[in-house]
Write an enzyme that holds these catalytic residues in place. Structure first.
Site, PDB file in Angstrom:
ATOM      1  N   TYR A  10      11.035 -12.007   7.836  1.00 40.83           N
ATOM      2  CA  TYR A  10      10.641 -10.854   7.038  1.00 40.83           C
ATOM      3  C   TYR A  10       9.528  -9.994   7.640  1.00 40.83           C
ATOM      4  CZ  TYR A  10      10.726  -8.065   2.842  1.00 40.83           C
ATOM      5  OH  TYR A  10      10.906  -7.023   1.971  1.00 40.83           O
ATOM      6  N   CYS A  19      -0.717   0.077  -1.030  1.00 40.13           N
ATOM      7  CA  CYS A  19      -1.725   0.828  -1.775  1.00 40.13           C
ATOM      8  C   CYS A  19      -1.635   2.329  -1.531  1.00 40.13           C
ATOM      9  CB  CYS A  19      -3.118   0.316  -1.444  1.00 40.13           C
ATOM     10  SG  CYS A  19      -3.393  -1.345  -2.090  1.00 40.13           S
ATOM     11  N   GLY A  20      -0.539   2.802  -0.941  1.00 38.93           N
ATOM     12  CA  GLY A  20      -0.316   4.246  -0.952  1.00 38.93           C
ATOM     13  C   GLY A  20      -0.330   4.993   0.372  1.00 38.93           C
ATOM     14  N   LYS A  22       2.518  -5.562  12.843  1.00 35.78           N
ATOM     15  CA  LYS A  22       1.161  -6.055  12.605  1.00 35.78           C
ATOM     16  C   LYS A  22       0.675  -6.943  13.756  1.00 35.78           C
ATOM     17  CE  LYS A  22       1.067  -4.318   8.467  1.00 35.78           C
ATOM     18  NZ  LYS A  22       1.191  -2.977   8.136  1.00 35.78           N
ATOM     19  N   ASN A  37       3.078   6.938   0.857  1.00 38.53           N
ATOM     20  CA  ASN A  37       3.149   8.025  -0.119  1.00 38.53           C
ATOM     21  C   ASN A  37       2.217   9.175   0.237  1.00 38.53           C
ATOM     22  OD1 ASN A  37       4.832   7.490  -2.812  1.00 38.53           O
ATOM     23  ND2 ASN A  37       4.244   5.561  -1.868  1.00 38.53           N
ATOM     24  N   ASP A  45       1.592   3.927   8.846  1.00 39.04           N
ATOM     25  CA  ASP A  45       1.054   2.565   8.715  1.00 39.04           C
ATOM     26  C   ASP A  45       0.013   2.189   9.766  1.00 39.04           C
ATOM     27  OD1 ASP A  45       1.289   0.157   7.041  1.00 39.04           O
ATOM     28  OD2 ASP A  45       2.035  -0.827   8.843  1.00 39.04           O
ATOM     29  N   ARG A  93      11.858  -3.360   0.704  1.00 42.74           N
ATOM     30  CA  ARG A  93      11.482  -2.316   1.664  1.00 42.74           C
ATOM     31  C   ARG A  93      12.676  -1.536   2.181  1.00 42.74           C
ATOM     32  NH1 ARG A  93       5.709  -2.123   3.371  1.00 42.74           N
ATOM     33  NH2 ARG A  93       4.823  -3.733   2.055  1.00 42.74           N
ATOM     34  N   ARG A 138       4.802 -11.021   4.001  1.00 40.03           N
ATOM     35  CA  ARG A 138       3.951 -11.631   5.015  1.00 40.03           C
ATOM     36  C   ARG A 138       3.299 -12.889   4.443  1.00 40.03           C
ATOM     37  NH1 ARG A 138      -0.324  -9.367   5.565  1.00 40.03           N
ATOM     38  NH2 ARG A 138      -0.088  -7.595   4.179  1.00 40.03           N
ATOM     39  N   SER A 161      -2.240  -3.016   2.181  1.00 42.00           N
ATOM     40  CA  SER A 161      -0.788  -3.030   2.024  1.00 42.00           C
ATOM     41  C   SER A 161      -0.386  -2.678   0.591  1.00 42.00           C
ATOM     42  CB  SER A 161      -0.256  -4.418   2.367  1.00 42.00           C
ATOM     43  OG  SER A 161      -0.627  -4.742   3.682  1.00 42.00           O
ATOM     44  N   HIS A 212      -5.063   0.052  10.600  1.00 43.26           N
ATOM     45  CA  HIS A 212      -4.016   0.063   9.561  1.00 43.26           C
ATOM     46  C   HIS A 212      -4.090   1.407   8.831  1.00 43.26           C
ATOM     47  CE1 HIS A 212      -2.165  -2.241   5.869  1.00 43.26           C
ATOM     48  NE2 HIS A 212      -1.240  -1.667   6.597  1.00 43.26           N
TER      49      HIS A 212
END
Ligand code: GTP
Ligand code: SPV
Ligand code: MN
Length: 636
Positions: free
Chosen positions: A246, A299-300, A255, A303, A322, A419, A96, A297, A275
């Site tokens: 992208y 940062c987990g 977004k 996961n 997300d 990604r 981005r 973004s 977010h």
């Protein structure tokens, strides 16, 4: 009814529809609702593509487009799997670009706060409609010449759900079309749900590379980095993106629509577009709770959303990784959340069968991999897959360089923002209610960031106002998800700094205002930090599957268990109240609140918030800062 002139001409006994002079190569223009016809006709006239392709979301359509991209060299089939493809971009188009992302409104302060004189506002970039017109006039006319224009009808949220919103993306990139099919619900069904004259979000995207191509196209990835511009018109629910193919720059449902435009709609209508991941945790007693969590973004979120619990007896299921759209239910007062997306666009490096097996299992078919490495036997490879890939394997990196795995440790296979793009429904732990139109009830809201220093593993807010303050003072180390270089710790309030579509002061006030309705059952708010380092720069907390231990504590707090104690910065876990069985942890280091660090931090935060927001900083936040200062002054 708005009338659009669609003349018919006979060509070789076949009836061809045209918009002006430009043929419709697929689809039936008359099938589009009139308001869409009108806008598409304008876009055709402006962008002058060689043809118009109206997408229906079918598999045949995907096969045809995929085939084209393979022939052109943009995509390569990863033969090791079913229907997986790899793509390498122009190295100038990899993330981005926040510096080229604008909000356009008549009133500047509808978009950005009244920053103090001399302060460089980082909470959104505004441009006037007049100035932006000059920029767009320089870019859009003829921008699709010689290319196909794809018309993509899509729904954010399940098609037909009252909480969902409809968009139409017009693009000249078929990579974008394929990705949008994964990330959103693309279907000709959408047209039936757009009632006469009903509003839809208008999304125009162009790679900015008309034919004949006058620029050097690198890696079969047309783009225009010098002129990239991502523009939002929240008042008229419109997005225009030019020059980049992208991720968040080009998949406009994500977004641009689901956060910046939807955030503004949410502000107007009294809900939230955030977010945030959405997940459920079921404890050994079989009790299930849903939480939402916002981290900046890379940062987990992905996961955490699909973690494999490191302690037995717990089950985690994912609703979204997300973005969350949330509203307080008028009847029950619960905060209900839906995931408006249909896929995961996740950070590849670091993802493996240990850290996130569910992500790996989700992307074994029907997925697109961008800027990762490729193994000689047609598999994907990225940093973090060392244990899954035999040493000696030949890798081709995203820049096209070949190397042998294990031979030269300096070689990198993937861009750090590489990604995977995969359908959420393929996730082994996708929640069976992930498409529930009513959403799922949220019991806790978690904020967090990469804080190498000073910030303990978990903090619970004292109350709603203090929680909103915790979110307002959120900071994190920068990552490769945007163009920032280095690893500086930056302010990123609510993990929304790059994604708010209106005045950030109004945004914070909007959050504060939910307390005013006594019917609202306000979830507890927490702050977590998986990234604290020791003096040797090693993580103090193992993270990933072990984060379940913190989630368990959070859930127990939502049940009112007496396992927290007061500190100057919030409520902290009482010693031994978090299950640390089997871990070797330096608890005191992990949980300490160094006075000097926090005293400096609150001063710096006050200055930053005051510089950035000026008089738009809500009074409640100023009060919270004063209270925090007072509490810190008592800290030894
Ligand atoms: P966006 O898609 O950009 O919004 O990112 P995200 O917030 O979903 O981040 P993601 O889960 O993809 O994680 C980004 C990086 O952080 C990956 O390289 C992960 O391996 C790493 N990471 C995630 N969780 C943890 C954790 O608990 N501890 C540590 N040390 N690293 C983590
Ligand atoms: C992020 O940067 O937060 C992402 C990736 O989720 S992108 O889609 O590029 O915005
Ligand atoms: Mn994200």
């Amino acid at each position: 009814m708005e009338d659009v002139n669609v003349p018919f001409v006979e060509v070789h006994y076949v009836t061809i529809q045209k918009v002006g002079d430009i043929p419709i190569v697929k689809g039936d223009f008359k099938e589009l609702p009139p308001q869409v016809q009108k806008w598409v006709a304008q876009m055709v006239q402006l962008c002058t593509p060689r043809g118009v392709y109206i997408c229906d979301g079918s598999d045949e359509e995907a096969e045809m487009v995929t085939q084209k991209l393979v022939e052109r060299g943009t995509l390569t089939k990863l033969t090791k799997y079913e229907n997986n493809y790899i793509c390498w971009t122009d190295p100038r188009d990899v993330a981005r670009v926040e510096s080229k992302t604008f909000i356009v409104t008549d009133d500047k302060y509808a978009s950005v706060p009244h920053s103090r004189e001399g302060a460089n506002c980082v909470l959104g970039l505004w441009m006037s409609p007049e100035e932006m017109k000059v920029q767009l006039d320089d870019r859009l006319p003829g921008c699709m010449s010689g290319r196909m224009m794809y018309i993509i009808p899509f729904s954010m949220g399940p098609i037909g759900s009252p909480l969902s919103k409809i968009g139409v993306q017009v693009t000249d990139s078929n990579y974008v079309l394929l990705s949008m099919r994964v990330m959103t619900r693309v279907s000709s069904e959408i047209w039936k749900h757009l009632k006469h004259g009903e509003e839809f979000v208008k999304c125009l995207h162009s790679m900015g590379c008309p034919r004949p191509v006058e620029r050097l196209v690198i890696k079969h990835w047309p783009c225009n980095p010098e002129k990239t511009l991502i523009v939002h018109f929240p008042d008229i629910r419109k997005v225009i993106s030019y020059g980049s193919g992208y991720g968040g720059n080009s998949l406009l449902g994500k977004k641009c629509f689901a956060l910046r435009i939807a955030g503004r709609i949410a502000y107007d209508e009294g809900w939230l577009a955030e977010h945030m991941l959405i997940m459920s945790i079921t404890n050994p007693k079989g009790e299930e709770k849903f939480v939402a969590a916002a981290f900046p973004s890379a940062c987990g979120k992905t996961n955490l959303a699909m973690l494999t619990p490191a302690i037995p007896g717990y089950t985690v299921r994912v609703v979204g990784d997300d973005i969350a759209w949330m509203r307080f239910d008028k009847q029950t007062g619960e905060l209900r959340a839906i995931n408006p997306e249909a896929g995961f666009f996740g950070v590849a490096p670091g993802t493996n069968m240990k850290t996130n097996p569910n992500a790996i299992l989700t992307c074994l078919k029907n997925s697109i991999f961008t800027n990762v490495g490729e193994t000689a036997d047609g598999g994907f490879y990225w940093e973090g897959l060392e244990d899954e890939t035999p040493p000696g394997t030949e890798i081709t990196s995203w820049t096209g360089e070949k190397f042998i795995l294990g031979e030269d440790k300096t070689k990198k296979s993937s861009h750090p923002n590489a990604r995977f793009c995969c359908p959420a429904r393929q996730c082994p732990i996708i929640h069976d209610r992930w498409e529930d139109p009513a959403g799922v009830p949220i019991s806790a809201i978690i904020f967090g960031g990469r804080r190498p220093e000073g910030v303990p593993l978990v903090i619970e807010s004292f109350d709603w106002k203090h929680g909103v303050f915790l979110a307002s003072q959120l900071k994190s180390e920068t990552t490769a998800a945007a163009e920032h270089t280095g690893k500086q710790v930056m302010h990123d309030p609510f993990a929304m700094r790059p994604f708010v579509g209106y005045n950030f002061g109004h945004y914070i006030q909007h959050w504060l205002d939910f307390e005013k309705d006594p019917n609202n059952k306000l979830p507890k708010i927490f702050h977590v930090n998986w990234f604290r380092l020791d003096e040797n720069k090693k993580f103090l907390w193992p993270g990933f599957g072990d984060n379940i231990r913190v989630l368990d504590w959070i859930i127990r707090r939502t049940n009112g268990e007496d396992i927290a104690e007061v500190s100057p910065v919030g409520l902290l876990p009482k010693k031994d109240s978090i299950n640390l069985q089997g871990l070797v942890i330096d608890w005191d280091k992990l949980m300490s609140i160094p006075k000097e660090y926090w005293v400096n931090d609150i001063q710096e935060t006050l200055k930053w918030l005051d510089d950035q927001l000026g008089d738009d900083l809500p009074k409640d936040i100023r009060d919270q800062i004063e209270k925090q200062k007072e509490r810190l002054s008592q800290l030894k």
